[in-house]
Scaffold this motif. Structure first.
Motif, short mmCIF file in Angstrom:
data_model
loop_
_atom_site.label_atom_id
_atom_site.label_comp_id
_atom_site.label_asym_id
_atom_site.label_seq_id
_atom_site.Cartn_x
_atom_site.Cartn_y
_atom_site.Cartn_z
N CYS A 136 0.79 -1.16 -0.04
CA CYS A 136 0.02 -0.06 0.13
C CYS A 136 0.87 1.30 -0.08
O CYS A 136 2.00 1.33 0.37
CB CYS A 136 -0.98 -0.02 1.16
N ARG A 137 0.46 2.16 -0.32
CA ARG A 137 0.94 3.56 -0.40
C ARG A 137 1.56 3.92 1.15
O ARG A 137 1.02 3.60 1.96
CB ARG A 137 0.21 4.64 -0.74
N TYR A 138 2.93 4.44 1.02
CA TYR A 138 3.44 4.66 2.41
C TYR A 138 2.55 5.49 3.13
O TYR A 138 2.60 5.16 4.41
CB TYR A 138 4.74 5.40 2.08
N ASP A 139 1.83 6.36 2.76
CA ASP A 139 1.20 7.42 3.52
C ASP A 139 -0.31 6.94 3.85
O ASP A 139 -1.14 7.50 4.36
CB ASP A 139 1.31 8.85 3.03
N ASN A 140 -0.61 5.86 3.24
CA ASN A 140 -2.03 5.31 3.47
C ASN A 140 -1.95 4.33 4.81
O ASN A 140 -2.03 3.03 4.76
CB ASN A 140 -2.39 4.48 2.15
N HIS A 141 -2.23 5.03 5.99
CA HIS A 141 -2.27 4.40 7.28
C HIS A 141 -3.32 3.39 7.55
O HIS A 141 -3.35 2.34 8.16
CB HIS A 141 -2.10 5.44 8.36
N GLN A 142 -4.59 3.80 6.92
CA GLN A 142 -5.73 2.87 7.01
C GLN A 142 -5.31 1.31 6.41
O GLN A 142 -5.70 0.58 7.04
CB GLN A 142 -7.12 3.44 6.70
N SER A 143 -4.99 1.45 5.12
CA SER A 143 -4.73 0.32 4.30
C SER A 143 -3.58 -0.56 5.05
O SER A 143 -3.76 -1.75 5.24
CB SER A 143 -4.29 0.62 2.96
N LYS A 144 -2.49 0.30 5.66
CA LYS A 144 -1.57 -0.63 6.42
C LYS A 144 -2.21 -1.17 7.71
O LYS A 144 -1.65 -2.33 8.21
CB LYS A 144 -0.38 0.33 6.65
N ARG A 145 -3.19 -0.69 8.32
CA ARG A 145 -3.69 -1.04 9.55
C ARG A 145 -4.47 -2.30 9.20
O ARG A 145 -4.36 -3.14 9.99
CB ARG A 145 -4.41 -0.14 9.90
N VAL A 146 -5.26 -2.43 8.03
CA VAL A 146 -6.10 -3.38 7.83
C VAL A 146 -5.13 -4.76 7.45
O VAL A 146 -5.40 -5.71 7.96
CB VAL A 146 -6.74 -3.23 6.37
N LEU A 147 -3.84 -4.44 6.82
CA LEU A 147 -2.82 -5.59 6.71
C LEU A 147 -2.61 -6.05 7.90
O LEU A 147 -2.26 -7.16 8.21
CB LEU A 147 -1.77 -5.25 5.68
N GLU A 148 -2.24 -5.18 8.89
CA GLU A 148 -1.78 -5.61 10.23
C GLU A 148 -2.65 -6.39 10.90
O GLU A 148 -2.56 -7.38 11.63
CB GLU A 148 -1.30 -4.32 10.95
N LYS A 149 -4.01 -5.99 10.86
CA LYS A 149 -5.03 -6.60 11.53
C LYS A 149 -5.10 -8.20 11.00
O LYS A 149 -5.72 -8.95 11.75
CB LYS A 149 -6.47 -5.92 11.25
N LEU A 150 -4.86 -8.32 9.54
CA LEU A 150 -4.74 -9.60 9.07
C LEU A 150 -3.78 -10.38 9.38
O LEU A 150 -3.37 -11.81 8.89
CB LEU A 150 -5.15 -9.56 7.67
N GLY A 151 -2.73 -9.77 9.93
CA GLY A 151 -1.28 -10.47 10.44
C GLY A 151 -0.28 -10.46 9.44
O GLY A 151 0.76 -11.00 9.69
N PHE A 152 -0.42 -9.49 8.63
CA PHE A 152 0.82 -9.07 7.79
C PHE A 152 1.83 -8.30 8.65
O PHE A 152 1.55 -7.50 9.51
CB PHE A 152 0.48 -8.32 6.55
N LYS A 153 3.18 -8.66 8.19
CA LYS A 153 4.17 -8.05 8.92
C LYS A 153 5.00 -7.14 7.87
O LYS A 153 5.00 -7.55 6.74
CB LYS A 153 5.35 -8.95 9.53
N TYR A 154 5.56 -5.94 8.34
CA TYR A 154 6.62 -5.21 7.40
C TYR A 154 7.53 -6.29 6.63
O TYR A 154 8.10 -7.00 7.17
CB TYR A 154 7.38 -4.38 8.27
N TYR A 155 7.55 -5.88 5.30
CA TYR A 155 8.68 -6.73 4.55
C TYR A 155 9.57 -5.84 4.00
O TYR A 155 10.87 -6.13 4.01
CB TYR A 155 7.85 -7.63 3.43
N SER A 156 9.20 -4.69 3.40
CA SER A 156 10.08 -3.87 2.40
C SER A 156 9.37 -2.43 2.37
O SER A 156 8.34 -2.20 2.35
CB SER A 156 10.84 -4.58 1.36
N GLU A 157 10.28 -1.55 1.87
CA GLU A 157 9.73 -0.48 1.00
C GLU A 157 10.26 -0.46 -0.13
O GLU A 157 11.20 -0.85 -0.46
CB GLU A 157 10.20 0.89 1.86
N LEU A 158 9.19 0.25 -1.07
CA LEU A 158 9.81 0.47 -2.46
C LEU A 158 9.09 1.57 -3.29
O LEU A 158 8.33 2.29 -2.70
CB LEU A 158 9.20 -0.99 -3.22
N VAL A 159 9.60 1.87 -4.35
CA VAL A 159 9.14 3.15 -5.17
C VAL A 159 8.38 2.61 -6.16
O VAL A 159 9.09 1.54 -7.02
CB VAL A 159 10.27 4.02 -5.42
N ASN A 160 7.12 2.98 -6.52
CA ASN A 160 6.60 2.32 -7.63
C ASN A 160 6.16 3.54 -8.55
O ASN A 160 6.46 4.66 -8.18
CB ASN A 160 5.27 1.75 -6.95
N GLU A 161 5.66 3.14 -9.58
CA GLU A 161 5.17 4.37 -10.72
C GLU A 161 3.84 4.12 -11.24
O GLU A 161 3.45 2.95 -11.49
CB GLU A 161 6.32 4.25 -11.83
#
Length: 72
Positions: A31-56
């Motif tokens: 999810c986009r770096y500044d999309n905290h709501q989407s990151k929170r959904v992933l965390e609720k599902l058990g996802f853990k931080y993996y990496s950061e990247l730049v997309n286009e």
């Protein structure tokens, strides 16, 4: 409907199907770096931080994303 947990609830049976029926061992999501709501959904599902990247996007605009991983 934001903030009611609907996305996380809808994803739980899909994740269960992927792990149990399709025998997938790892899932990746981003999810986009500044999309905290989407990151929170992933965390609720058990996802853990993996990496950061730049997309286009299709307009040639670059943006930061957070990649997350869920293992069985």
């Amino acid at each position: 409907y934001w903030g009611q947990g609907l996305v996380a609830e809808a994803c739980k049976p899909i994740i269960k199907h992927l792990f149990e029926d399709l025998k997938i061992n790892k899932l990746y999501a981003s999810c986009r770096y500044d999309n905290h709501q989407s990151k929170r959904v992933l965390e609720k599902l058990g996802f853990k931080y993996y990496s950061e990247l730049v997309n286009e996007n299709y307009l040639g605009e670059f943006f930061r994303e957070v990649a997350m991983k869920l293992e069985k």
